[in-house]
Each structure stands twice: as structure tokens, then as C-alpha cells.
Design a protein around this motif. Structure first.
Motif, short mmCIF file in Angstrom:
data_model
loop_
_atom_site.label_atom_id
_atom_site.label_comp_id
_atom_site.label_asym_id
_atom_site.label_seq_id
_atom_site.Cartn_x
_atom_site.Cartn_y
_atom_site.Cartn_z
N PHE A 229 0.81 -1.22 0.00
CA PHE A 229 0.00 0.00 0.00
C PHE A 229 0.84 1.27 0.00
N CYS A 230 2.07 1.13 0.45
CA CYS A 230 2.98 2.27 0.33
C CYS A 230 3.25 2.49 -1.18
N GLU A 231 3.45 1.38 -1.90
CA GLU A 231 3.66 1.50 -3.36
C GLU A 231 2.40 1.98 -4.06
N GLU A 256 -0.86 1.07 10.96
CA GLU A 256 -0.17 2.05 11.80
C GLU A 256 1.07 1.46 12.46
N LYS A 257 1.24 0.15 12.31
CA LYS A 257 2.36 -0.52 12.96
C LYS A 257 3.69 0.00 12.43
N GLU A 261 10.90 -0.95 7.22
CA GLU A 261 11.06 -1.28 5.80
C GLU A 261 10.06 -0.54 4.90
N VAL A 262 9.14 0.18 5.53
CA VAL A 262 8.10 0.87 4.76
C VAL A 262 8.37 2.37 4.82
N ASP A 263 8.56 2.99 3.66
CA ASP A 263 8.86 4.42 3.70
C ASP A 263 7.62 5.28 3.44
N CYS A 264 6.51 4.88 4.06
CA CYS A 264 5.30 5.70 4.02
C CYS A 264 4.83 5.86 5.45
N ILE A 265 4.23 7.02 5.71
CA ILE A 265 3.71 7.23 7.06
C ILE A 265 2.28 6.65 7.13
N PRO A 266 1.80 6.34 8.35
CA PRO A 266 0.47 5.71 8.46
C PRO A 266 -0.63 6.50 7.77
N VAL A 267 -0.52 7.83 7.78
CA VAL A 267 -1.58 8.64 7.16
C VAL A 267 -1.67 8.32 5.66
N GLN A 268 -0.50 8.14 5.06
CA GLN A 268 -0.48 7.82 3.62
C GLN A 268 -1.06 6.43 3.37
N LEU A 269 -0.70 5.50 4.24
CA LEU A 269 -1.24 4.14 4.09
C LEU A 269 -2.75 4.14 4.30
N LEU A 273 -5.56 2.96 1.72
CA LEU A 273 -6.40 1.82 2.09
C LEU A 273 -7.88 2.18 2.19
N GLU A 274 -8.19 3.46 2.16
CA GLU A 274 -9.57 3.88 2.36
C GLU A 274 -10.52 3.21 1.34
#
Ligand code: ABU
Length: 791
Positions: A229-231, A256-257, A261-269, A273-274
Motif C-alpha cells: 500500500f505504500c507502493e 499504523e504498525k 522497511e516501509v517508507d510511508c507514514i500511516p496517514v499515507q497508508l 487503504l480507504e
């Protein structure tokens, strides 16, 4: 009665009295870390179940069930090693419980050799249903294939038929995907693309974008879901145009975990995901108040579990905890059925193992996860819950039961765009048509031209006895008008398209266009050509020869005949038909809907268009060039019967210029329909207006002026006078004039000779008179001298 009471009391208090004195041990693999660290919530659930089983006097009354727990890390290697540790350490394990599919897959293949049953509480891999590969495997966790019929049902509900998949390279997901693909194809749907990745999903996600995937089924473990989902966020593969389907067993707020290894912040994820959908087997019994075999209701189970987890629900394995709880109960009940000699269990005791196996097969009880029963493949049969993430939390949308093919839908789904997105960009045909205002303008101008032509015809008729009309071949002039009117009728025909007519009519219009334009040119230009031809013929005739005036009509008829033959044979051999030119897709600018426009242009075509063009343009091009030549040759000739020959020449020049500009330009701008129409119509209008104008305006002006002054008016007295007679009279006068000129020249020459003779003679006369006078004087003088002498 006393004995019964005693036995009940003894049974109930057995554990308290230490009567569950024999020990049975099970091995339990719990993934506390790794791709699915479901052990975190499942382990407390297992412990809860074990405590309850050991406390329950009805279950294994003589046995105390122990479990040896090891962390498999959801890694097959670690899991297999721990499995062998179980096997090679005392006491023998009655059964082994396993979490992750990847671990279960490995250990279950070997388990049969050890006469040991493996029970999966967190293994969803469909391949584990293969009884030949995993003959002693059972699971409380439903197979992931259970999701697929529900997914298909939802696709159908929202009219999606183009589905894409993306999955982690693991057997658990590949077997689920294979099953899904089979079902999708069986349902008559299309697989847009199937993407897989090992640990880095960036290329796979980019490929989804490239293939214009809209409805995407994602199958991967939680840790990779964050990466995917970061991608998706980076590739903008989210929002109102996309619907993602994920597995429903990730814990709440999984995105939010923290994950280095994931370079996205939870808000972006969260944004990416919405609105995504999840499918998961119904894992907690929906009747929260129903007592289960453990004596607990599912609500009580949840309360107890929450307490043990310090009221944290975002723990991995939280959704599967009821399955782990029921797994202990399933094995306890199965062992309970097989009670005899359990303490004698050794891995070599196939008989005991077989009994346990049969008991497992017959399992049927109400657990906290619902009815626990195993199908012939050892699978749980359950409802599938469908959930959707809105504003970061999961909401139930409905549930599906595969057996009855029944989808209960609550209708509370939310769409970012307000409605279900289409499964692909809708391609809307956008016909390229002539704008009505352009069409109307040119049609009105053509109408004006037709009116002017009719006016010229009436004018010619009314003034047919006036010399300026009579002297300009009025019949040919009227034919020029007729040609112009026919050509002008082609102007609206060229503007008729799918705005106004059906595709079938368009084919007819194509043929009409060709006939109108060519017939108009043939008649109009044919008349001009015939006139200029005659002027040239009269001008270049050899002396004494007369030109028959019928040659004028012969030339005209010849041109018409050739053009009619050309058109008729093309019409029969290779009639024009409607063809569509499809352009590249365009993105509309006036809407943000997921649509693209496919412009298409109707045009007239023939099977062998080059022959059409070659023949029609070849012949008419030749007469056009020849006309120019004749007009140039006779540029300063003025003949009595062809007084307007200069106007005819100018009209021919104009037609030539317009045709030679418009023809190549039409080929160049053939795809710009409006410009092409404007150009063709403009050229037809110009050449018609100019031809009629040059031919008739001078005559109109002369007649108007002469009518005013009554000076230039010359009526013919004999209205029976024929054009031919006029012509021959003129010719004879001309030749007479020539003869007279020659006679005058001869007389003048004679005059010169006579004059010269006269002058010579007068010189002679003067000389003679002088000589005479001299002689006379001499004679007188001689006479005088003679008289003197005699005197
Ligand atoms: N629900 C968790 C499934 C994990 C697995 O199949 O490996």
C-alpha cells in the motif's frame, strides 16, 4: 441414585481432587514474530481453552492436557526444526497445533509418517486441503478459497468483470489465487493481470497501474501489505477509481504498525487503504449470547481475551484467537472420544492415531468461532464476512454462505466517488462531426449561390434579345449556372454526418456527393470550356474555312458523356461507402469521470480509391489544364459572338487556382474534418460565385445602365435570327474585310508605281520645254543675225 450422584460429584471434582492425574501432551507452534505473528493473540486463547478443558470434568476426565509451546516465527525452517524437537523429546505429543500455513505445509507432510495429527488454527492455505499430501491435517481455520466465491459474488453485484491480482510468492497465496482465477474465468470474467512478488512489491504494483487494473485482489501477509500500500500510494493506485480486496485477518490499525522497511507514514497508508474490501471467514460466533461447548459465550470469550491482552485489539492473531481456542476444544473432544489407552500413545501406534483421526473427522460442536466441523478435506465450513475500511476502521458490509450461495448485504458500503467505480476506463465513442453553425453557414451560402444562379437564369431569359446576351452564347451561360447549382448542392451534402444521418444513409450521401460535385463541375466547367474552345477555333481557323457553331455543343456533350461514363462505371464497379476512421483515445477535459473518448470520423471510401481519384481527376484535370491553355491563347481575342470570352477565361483561371489549391490541401488536412469541410465548401462556393459573377455581373451592369440611358439598347428586329446565321454572317464579313484589305493594298501599290511614272514624265516634260525654249532662242538669234547680214 446414590451411586449416580456419587459418580457425578466424583466426576465434577475429579480435577479438583487431582483425579486428572494422567498427562497428555500436545505440541503447539505459535508464530510470535515473522510475516504473521498471530501467536501473540492466539497463545492466550490457547491457554484459556486449555485451562477450561483441564477444568472440565466431562472432557478427558482422567487426563490433564499439557502443551509445549514453541515460537515458529512463521518460518518453515524454524517450524520444521521445532516439530522434530517435539517428536524427539519426551513425552510423545498426542497432536501438534500449528499457526502459519507456511509452517503447517512443511510439518503436515511429515506428520503422517509419525502417526501424528496436525491441527492448524491459523493456516489458511488451500493446498492444505489436499488429503493426499496432508493426510493427517485438520484445521479450525477455514481455507482461503472460502473467500473466493464471496469475492465473485461481490464482483457480480457491482458489475465488475475485469479483475487483477497481486500476491506474495507463497504457496498459501498462489493456491488461493489459482482457485480465484479459475472461478473468475468460470464466471465469464476477465483477468487483467496477475502480479507476484517475493518481498519488494514496487514493480508488481507499477504493473497493475500500467495494465489499468481497477479491481484488485491482493493476497499477502500483513508485513508486505504495508509495503504494497505504500507502493499503491506512490503510484496513486487508490481513490475513487480503485477497489482493493484484501484478506480480512489483519488486526485493527495494522497499517499504523511501525515498520522500518516501509517508507510511508500511516496517514499515507490509511489514505491508500480507504474504502478497501476484506473477506474473511466468520471467526467469532455471531450469536454473542449462545453458550458454546466450553461453557462460554463468544462475548465472554472476547472479554476474557481482551483482559488477557490488556484490552489491545491491534494484536496480530486477534481475529484468529477464537480459532485457536476452538482448536484446543476440537482436539480435546476428539481425544475424549478416543479416551482408551491414550497414555499409551506412541508414534508407532497407528491404531490410536487412526481412532483420533476418525474422532476428528466426526467433530461437530458449537465453538466461540461458530459451528466447528470438518469437511472431507478437513476444512472448516463457515460464513464469509465482507468488511470495508472506512476512515481507518473496518465495518461489516454483509456475509456470504457458499453452500446456499446466499449473500446477505447490508447496503452500507461507501464509495469515494459516490458510486461503485467501473472496472475499466469507460471508452465513449465521440463522433467527429461538423459543428451545426459551420454546417448552417455554408448551407446558407450555398443556398444564396443557388438563388443567384436562378436569378441569372431568369435575367438571361428576360433579356434574351439584348445584344450583350445574344453575343455571349446564353445557352452555355445557363449551363454554367446549372453546373454551379449542382455543385452548390454538394455543399450541404458534404456537411451531413452522424449528427444528422444514419450510417446507412451516409453511404448513399457519399455517392450523391461524388455525383453532385463531378456532375456540377462537368456541366459548369464543360460549358466554359466549350466557349473558350470555340473562341480558339474561330481565332485559329484557316482562311476561307468556316467553323460550324454546332461544334460548341459537340464539345460540351463530349465532356458530359465521358464524365457520365466514368461516374457510372465507378458507381457500378466500386461504389463509395461509409468508412470509419478511429483516432487515439482522448481524456475529456470537462469531467473527472473515469472515461476516455474514442473519436471517430466518418468518411467516404471505395475499395480502390486510387482508381476513383485517378480516373475522375485525370480526365477533368486534363480538360482543366487544356482550358487554361486555350484561355491564355485567346486572351486578347474579341469575337462578335463570344463577347464575354475574357470573363470566361477569368472564370477558368479561378477554377484552376481553387482546384489546384484545394485538392492537395484536402489530402493534407483529411483528418481535420471541420477545416476540410470548410475548405471544400469554401472552394466550391468561391468557384461558383466567381464563375457566375464574372459571367453575369458585367451583363447585368450593362443592361441596367443601358436601360437607364436607353442609348446602348439594341433590339433585334427579327427575333427569329439564329445564332448560327449570326455566326456565319460574321465570318463572311470578316473574310470580305480581309479581301478588301488586300485589294486596298494592291491599289495602293499601283498608285505608288503610277505616281513614280507621273513624276518621271513631268521631269521629261520640263526638260523638253527647256530644250525647246533654248532651241527657239537660238533660232531667233540666228534669224536675227541673218536679217542683219542681208540688210
Ligand atoms: N489468518 C491467518 C492465516 C495465516 C496463514 O494462513 O498463514
Amino acid at each position: 441414585m446414590f451411586l449416580i450422584l456419587l459418580s457425578i460429584l466424583t466426576g465434577f471434582y475429579k480435577p479438583l481432587l487431582g483425579l486428572k492425574s494422567k498427562n497428555l501432551t500436545i505440541g503447539v507452534l505459535v508464530p510470535m514474530t515473522g510475516s504473521w505473528s498471530g501467536g501473540k493473540a492466539c497463545k492466550p486463547a490457547l491457554e484459556m481453552a486449555l485451562e477450561r478443558v483441564n477444568r472440565d470434568p466431562r472432557i478427558l476426565p482422567e487426563y490433564h492436557l499439557n502443551m509445549e509451546v514453541s515460537d515458529s516465527q512463521c518460518k518453515p525452517g524454524v517450524g520444521t526444526s521445532l516439530f522434530y524437537d517435539f517428536l524427539y523429546s519426551e513425552p510423545p505429543k498426542m497432536m501438534v497445533l500449528s499457526g502459519c500455513s507456511v509452517v503447517s505445509t512443511f510439518i503436515s507432510q511429515a506428520a503422517k509418517l509419525w502417526n501424528i495429527i496436525v491441527l492448524g488454527y491459523g493456516s489458511s492455505s488451500p493446498s492444505l486441503s489436499d488429503r493426499r499430501r496432508f493426510p493427517s491435517f485438520f484445521r479450525t481455520h477455514p481455507s482461503a478459497t472460502l473467500h473466493n466465491p464471496a469475492r465473485i459474488k461481490i464482483f457480480q453485484k457491482f458489475g465488475w468483470s475485469r479483475i487483477a491480482t497481486i500476491r506474495q510468492k507463497e504457496e498459501v497465496f498462489s493456491s488461493t489465487e489459482e482457485d480465484l482465477v479459475k472461478r473468475i474465468k468460470a464466471a465469464g470474467m476477465e483477468i487483467v493481470t496477475r502480479q507476484e512478488f517475493l518481498s519488494n512489491p514496487s514493480n508488481a504494483v507499477a504493473n497493475l497501474k500500467r495494465r489499468d487494473a481497477r479491481i484488485i485482489v491482493g493476497m499477502f501477509y500483513e508485513n508486505l501489505a504495508r509495503k504494497v500500500f505504500c507502493e499503491a500510494y506512490k503510484n496513486k493506485l487508490y481513490g475513487k477509481r480503485y477497489v482493493w480486496f484484501l484478506v480480512g485477518w489483519y488486526p485493527d490499525k495494522w497499517y499504523e504498525k511501525p515498520d522500518p522497511e516501509v517508507d510511508c507514514i500511516p496517514v499515507q497508508l490509511k489514505l491508500a487503504l480507504e474504502g478497501h474490501f476484506t473477506t474473511e471467514a466468520e471467526i467469532i460466533h455471531q450469536d454473542r449470547l449462545a453458550r458454546t461447548v466450553s461453557g462460554m459465550t463468544s462475548a465472554e470469550f472476547k472479554t476474557e481475551l481482551d483482559r488477557r491482552l490488556n484490552y489491545r485489539t491491534d494484536v496480530s492473531g486477534y481475529p484468529e484467537a477464537p480459532l485457536a481456542f476452538d482448536a484446543i476444544w476440537a482436539l480435546a473432544l476428539a481425544l475424549n472420544k478416543t479416551e482408551k489407552n491414550l497414555q499409551n500413545f506412541q508414534y508407532s501406534r497407528e491404531d490410536i492415531s487412526q481412532k483420533i483421526y476418525s474422532s476428528m473427522n466426526a467433530t461437530h460442536f458449537l465453538g466461540v468461532s461458530g459451528i466447528v466441523a470438518f469437511s472431507s478435506e478437513g476444512d472448516r465450513i463457515a460464513w464469509t464476512m465482507v468488511e470495508q475500511m472506512t476512515n481507518g476502521t473496518y465495518n461489516t458490509l454483509g456475509c456470504y454462505h457458499q453452500m446456499s450461495d446466499n449473500l446477505s448485504w447490508l447496503g452500507v458500503e461507501r464509495w469515494i466517488g459516490g458510486h461503485p467505480p467501473p472496472d475499466h476506463t469507460r471508452i465513449i465513442t465521440s463522433p467527429k462531426v461538423i459543428p451545426s453553425n459551420v454546417f448552417l453557414t455554408f448551407t446558407l451560402l450555398a443556398g444564396g449561390g443557388v438563388c443567384f444562379g436562378i436569378f441569372c437564369c431568369i435575367f438571361t431569359f428576360l433579356n434574351r434579345y439584348r445584344m450583350c446576351i445574344v453575343d455571349s452564347q446564353p445557352v452555355m451561360n445557363v449551363l454554367v449556372i446549372l453546373g454551379c447549382i449542382i455543385s452548390l448542392m454538394a455543399v450541404p451534402l458534404f456537411g451531413l454526418d452522424q449528427n444528422y444521418i444514419s450510417p446507412e444513409t451516409f453511404t448513399v450521401i457519399c455517392q450523391l456527393r461524388a455525383w453532385c460535385l463531378l456532375a456540377g463541375f462537368s456541366v459548369g466547367y464543360g460549358a466554359l470550356f466549350s466557349k473558350v474552345w470555340m473562341v480558339h477555333r474561330i481565332n485559329t481557323k484557316t482562311k476561307g474555312k468556316t467553323i460550324n457553331s454546332s461544334e460548341l455543343y459537340a464539345v460540351f456533350i463530349l465532356i458530359q458523356t465521358i464524365n457520365v461514363i466514368i461516374l457510372t462505371s465507378l458507381q457500378i464497379k466500386d461504389p463509395l461507402f461509409r468508412q470509419l476512421l478511429i483516432f487515439d483515445l482522448e481524456v475529456p477535459t470537462n469531467t473527472d469521470e473515469d472515461i476516455k473518448l474514442r473519436p471517430q470520423l466518418e468518411f467516404c471510401d471505395a475499395k480502390q480509391m486510387s482508381i476513383w481519384l485517378g480516373v475522375t481527376l485525370g480526365f477533368n484535370g486534363v480538360i482543366l489544364l487544356f482550358g487554361i491553355f486555350l484561355a491564355f491563347e485567346t486572351r486578347s481575342v474579341k469575337l462578335q459572338n463570344y463577347k464575354d470570352s475574357r470573363s470566361v477565361a477569368i472564370a477558368i483561371y479561378n477554377i484552376m487556382v481553387l482546384v489546384s489549391i484545394s485538392l492537395p490541401l484536402c489530402f493534407i488536412i483529411s483528418k481535420q474534418h471541420v477545416a476540410k469541410y470548410a475548405f471544400v465548401a469554401g472552394c466550391v462556393l468561391l468557384s461558383c460565385y466567381l464563375s457566375m459573377g464574372f459571367l453575369f455581373l458585367p451583363k447585368i451592369l450593362v443592361i441596367m445602365r443601358s436601360t437607364e440611358s436607353a442609348r446602348d439598347v439594341r433590339f433585334l428586329e427579327d427575333n427569329q435570327t439564329q445564332d448560327g446565321e449570326e455566326c456565319s454572317l460574321h465570318q463572311s464579313l470578316e473574310s470580305e474585310n480581309e479581301d478588301l484589305k488586300i485589294s486596298i493594298q494592291q491599289i495602293e501599290n499601283k498608285l505608288v508605281v503610277l505616281n513614280r511614272q507621273l513624276i518621271q514624265k513631268s521631269y521629261q516634260r520640263v526638260y523638253l520645254s527647256v530644250r525647246q525654249r533654248e532651241n527657239r532662242a537660238y533660232m531667233i538669234s540666228r534669224l536675227n543675225s541673218d536679217e542683219d547680214n542681208s540688210c
